[in-house]
Design an enzyme around this catalytic site. Structure first.
Site, mmCIF file in Angstrom:
data_model
loop_
_atom_site.group_PDB
_atom_site.id
_atom_site.type_symbol
_atom_site.label_atom_id
_atom_site.label_comp_id
_atom_site.label_asym_id
_atom_site.label_seq_id
_atom_site.Cartn_x
_atom_site.Cartn_y
_atom_site.Cartn_z
ATOM 1 N N ARG A 130 -11.389 -2.631 -1.203
ATOM 2 C CA ARG A 130 -10.816 -3.604 -0.258
ATOM 3 C C ARG A 130 -10.710 -3.017 1.137
ATOM 4 N NH1 ARG A 130 -6.335 -5.218 -4.802
ATOM 5 N NH2 ARG A 130 -7.515 -6.901 -5.804
ATOM 6 N N LYS A 131 -10.206 -1.781 1.192
ATOM 7 C CA LYS A 131 -9.960 -1.126 2.487
ATOM 8 C C LYS A 131 -11.232 -1.058 3.336
ATOM 9 C CE LYS A 131 -8.615 3.367 4.431
ATOM 10 N NZ LYS A 131 -7.976 4.673 4.164
ATOM 11 N N GLY A 148 2.032 -0.863 -7.204
ATOM 12 C CA GLY A 148 3.118 -1.615 -7.834
ATOM 13 C C GLY A 148 2.615 -2.947 -8.349
ATOM 14 N N THR A 152 6.255 -6.530 -6.390
ATOM 15 C CA THR A 152 6.588 -5.340 -5.597
ATOM 16 C C THR A 152 5.716 -5.273 -4.352
ATOM 17 O OG1 THR A 152 7.039 -4.196 -7.680
ATOM 18 C CG2 THR A 152 6.828 -2.808 -5.735
ATOM 19 N N ARG A 153 4.422 -5.530 -4.543
ATOM 20 C CA ARG A 153 3.500 -5.417 -3.402
ATOM 21 C C ARG A 153 3.773 -6.496 -2.356
ATOM 22 N NH1 ARG A 153 -2.359 -4.160 -5.901
ATOM 23 N NH2 ARG A 153 -1.518 -4.924 -7.867
#
Length: 301
Positions: A130-131, A148, A152-153
């Site tokens: 993704r990055k 997480g 959480t994310r």
């Protein structure tokens, strides 16, 4: 007949497992199902990024051991977590219909798309795939690692003052958080992970009765897509240390497979597509992997 179903304990894993069981009950009302929660290494080690702990299989090994030992009769996983080969004695049963395979952006209030984000916006994702694809499209973005479960994310947008996070559409849709999605990332900007959105139902070999029960969920288009995308995964021998993705589109008898492969730093990203026939999706995946690796090697020299 009673079937014990193993799963991880995360909200998403349990939701996916219950989705499978509900569908199976509709088709097999006489079968009784019991859910057994199993902790995996990936669940226990939460503070380290996935590519540092080890490889694919972080979320499956303990569950597979219970299958082999007879503690459970079937397991439900996310197909994208599955290593390319299964332990001796286990196999995939039929694959149910895939959820949306794309990645999505969940953005803080006021932003609605990738283009909306201000210069230097901070986006959270623990995935190199993704990055580096996002940076390929928007080199100005500041991408930070997060881990997480889904909730959480999403919370980290507020807790860590992020402009947004990237998640798989399928997880968000399955846990009923559709209204949180700001933007679906087109597959030509971010190629999804191989088999993202598809579920893996794993069973022991030579269990024809259980096989028959699960067969009632079989979705042929999903099976073709998964065969092609996992063929590519096998062909590049992909791990979670490198950016790698694959996405197959089915159009009648024809399929089109797009593959992505890069280096750990994201300096080289090779994206290519190839067309083939629905009869041989896995072969197309392996073929595309060869083509992409050849181009990758020429960049590396």
């Amino acid at each position: 007949m009673k079937i014990v179903v193993g799963t991880r304990g995360s909200k998403l894993a349990v939701t996916q497992t219950n989705w499978v069981i509900d569908r199976l009950k509709e088709k097999n009302p006489s079968v009784e199902f019991e859910v057994k929660i199993i902790k995996t290494k990936g669940d226990i080690i939460q503070h380290v990024s996935l590519d540092k702990i080890g490889d694919k299989g972080l979320f499956v090994k303990e569950i597979e051991q219970q299958l082999l030992d007879g503690g459970i009769d079937m397991a439900v996983h996310s197909m994208k977590d599955m290593p390319s080969s299964l332990p001796e004695g286990l196999k995939f049963a039929s694959i149910p219909k895939r959820e949306d395979p794309r990645d999505v952006l969940i953005l803080k209030e006021g932003y609605n798309s990738l283009e909306d984000l201000p210069k230097g916006a901070t986006i959270g994702t623990g995935s190199k795939r993704r990055k580096y694809q996002l940076l390929n499209h928007r080199p100005d973005l500041n991408i930070v690692p997060i881990r997480g479960n889904v909730d959480t994310r999403i919370r980290k947008i507020v807790d860590e003052n992020l402009d947004g996070v990237v998640l798989a559409a399928s997880g968000i849709l399955r846990v009923g958080l559709e209204e949180k999605i700001s933007y679906y990332l087109p597959t030509d900007i971010v190629v999804p992970a191989p088999a993202q959105g598809a579920l893996a139902i794993e069973i022991r070999k030579n269990e024809p009765k259980i096989d028959e029960v699960i067969n009632s969920l079989k979705d042929e288009i999903t099976e073709i897509q998964v065969a092609a995308e996992r063929g590519f995964l096998d062909g590049v021998n992909g791990s979670c240390h490198i950016p790698m993705g694959a996405y197959c589109e089915v159009d009648g008898e024809k399929i089109k497979l797009t593959g992505l492969y890069g280096d750990e730093e994201g300096k080289v990203l090779v994206i290519k597509s190839m067309e083939g026939n629905v009869q041989s999706p896995r072969e197309l995946g392996i073929e595309l992997a060869k083509l992409i690796l050849k181009e990758y090697d020429s960049h590396e020299r």
